[in-house]
Design an enzyme around this catalytic site. Structure first.
Site, PDB file in Angstrom:
ATOM      1  N   GLU A  12       0.836  -1.211   0.000  1.00 15.43           N
ATOM      2  CA  GLU A  12       0.000   0.000   0.000  1.00 15.43           C
ATOM      3  C   GLU A  12       0.870   1.260   0.000  1.00 15.43           C
ATOM      4  O   GLU A  12       0.534   2.266  -0.624  1.00 15.43           O
ATOM      5  CB  GLU A  12      -0.908  -0.004   1.235  1.00 15.43           C
ATOM      6  CG  GLU A  12      -1.880  -1.160   1.266  1.00 15.43           C
ATOM      7  CD  GLU A  12      -2.519  -1.387   2.638  1.00 15.43           C
ATOM      8  OE1 GLU A  12      -3.605  -1.970   2.673  1.00 15.43           O
ATOM      9  OE2 GLU A  12      -1.930  -1.008   3.673  1.00 15.43           O
ATOM     10  N   ASP A 218     -10.517  -8.023  -1.803  1.00 15.05           N
ATOM     11  CA  ASP A 218     -11.171  -9.335  -1.689  1.00 15.05           C
ATOM     12  C   ASP A 218     -12.558  -9.097  -1.116  1.00 15.05           C
ATOM     13  O   ASP A 218     -12.900  -7.967  -0.762  1.00 15.05           O
ATOM     14  CB  ASP A 218     -10.345 -10.257  -0.767  1.00 15.05           C
ATOM     15  CG  ASP A 218     -10.183  -9.641   0.627  1.00 15.05           C
ATOM     16  OD1 ASP A 218      -9.175  -8.977   0.846  1.00 15.05           O
ATOM     17  OD2 ASP A 218     -11.098  -9.797   1.460  1.00 15.05           O
TER      18      ASP A 218
HETATM   19  N1  ADE Z   1      -7.871  -6.359   4.572  1.00 17.61           N
HETATM   20  C1  ADE Z   1      -8.032  -6.791   3.307  1.00 17.61           C
HETATM   21  N2  ADE Z   1      -8.867  -7.838   3.254  1.00 17.61           N
HETATM   22  C2  ADE Z   1      -9.254  -8.091   4.528  1.00 17.61           C
HETATM   23  C3  ADE Z   1     -10.089  -9.054   5.120  1.00 17.61           C
HETATM   24  N3  ADE Z   1     -10.703  -9.975   4.388  1.00 17.61           N
HETATM   25  N4  ADE Z   1     -10.234  -9.023   6.482  1.00 17.61           N
HETATM   26  C4  ADE Z   1      -9.596  -8.093   7.222  1.00 17.61           C
HETATM   27  N5  ADE Z   1      -8.795  -7.164   6.702  1.00 17.61           N
HETATM   28  C5  ADE Z   1      -8.608  -7.152   5.367  1.00 17.61           C
END
Ligand code: ADE
Length: 250
Positions: A12, A218
């Protein structure tokens, strides 16, 4: 006053670090604080590491030692809202610590961080971004579009959406369809991550502004850790692009 910028992980940070002009670094608490200029604005850029304690510690230093106001977190998150896709971006108007509360009957009842209902009760749940800052951000993003995601990431030629809403924070990576559905149903979060509401709590205590820009790497369900690894680089670029666009009005 400089703008404080934190990112949890190097994927990031890299997009912002590359663009930083006149950078000068200082090591503190295991992190490198880079003073410099982005879009002509004085900033302090730092990688905080993952989780609420790291985020709170680094935010405290950004505000109290480096005099930053506001503090912005730029990075990725898991999507909770079924309307959203990988690559879409959530900008917080509110942040809630979804792992804080009371365990009753074997189950967590989420309650405001720093409070226990029978000891120091409160009606609040979460932290709100100062309204005036939200308005400035919305105005600056009017008509702004991100480039479409790659085909690999499910991009269909449409630009990612940028939405405003609730970001949930906890010291847990969510890789579970059932939890994803519950967090959306019970707390109405658009996205889940591991730092934002800790940044918010610290900034509120100091009386400085804060902002969270989270691009979805995600969807927090069964495939989330595979999607995260595949898309983190590509989507982190989007949150950095939005931050660039916003800097002149922060
Ligand atoms: N950051 C990116 N994806 C995440 C997830 N699935 N759970 C917690 N933090 C995250």
């Amino acid at each position: 006053m400089p703008v404080g910028i934190l990112c949890a992980i190097p994927q990031e940070l890299q997009h912002l670090e590359r663009e930083l002009a006149d950078a000068a670094g200082e090591r503190r608490a295991g992190a490198t604080f880079l003073r410099g200029r982005l879009e002509g604005r004085e900033v302090v850029l730092v990688g905080s590491g993952i989780g609420k304690v790291n985020a709170a510690m680094i935010t405290t230093l950004l505000v109290d030692r480096y005099g930053c106001d506001p503090v912005v977190m730029s990075g990725v998150a898991g999507g909770l809202d079924p309307e959203l896709h990988i690559g879409d971006v959530v900008i917080a108007t509110r942040a809630v610590q979804h792992d804080a509360g009371v365990i009753e009957h074997g189950r967590l009842a989420v309650y405001q961080a720093g409070h226990v209902p029978f000891f120091n009760p409160t009606d609040r749940l979460g932290f709100h971004v100062p309204q005036e800052l939200v308005e400035r951000v919305k105005a600056r993003l009017e008509g702004f579009t991100l480039p479409p995601m790659s085909k690999r990431a499910g991009g269909e030629g449409r630009p990612p959406r940028i939405v405003f809403g609730t970001v949930l924070t906890g010291d847990q990576y969510i890789h579970c369809e059932e939890t994803r559905e519950r967090l959306f149903r019970e707390l109405g979060g658009q996205a889940v991550e591991m730092e934002g509401a800790a940044v918010a709590q610290v900034c509120e205590a100091f009386g400085v502004g804060w902002l969270l820009i989270r691009a979805l790497s995600d969807l927090a369900g069964r495939d989330s850790r595979f999607d995260f690894a595949a898309f983190v680089d590509e989507v982190a670029k989007s949150s950095a692009a939005i931050l660039h666009r916003l800097l002149p009005v922060l």
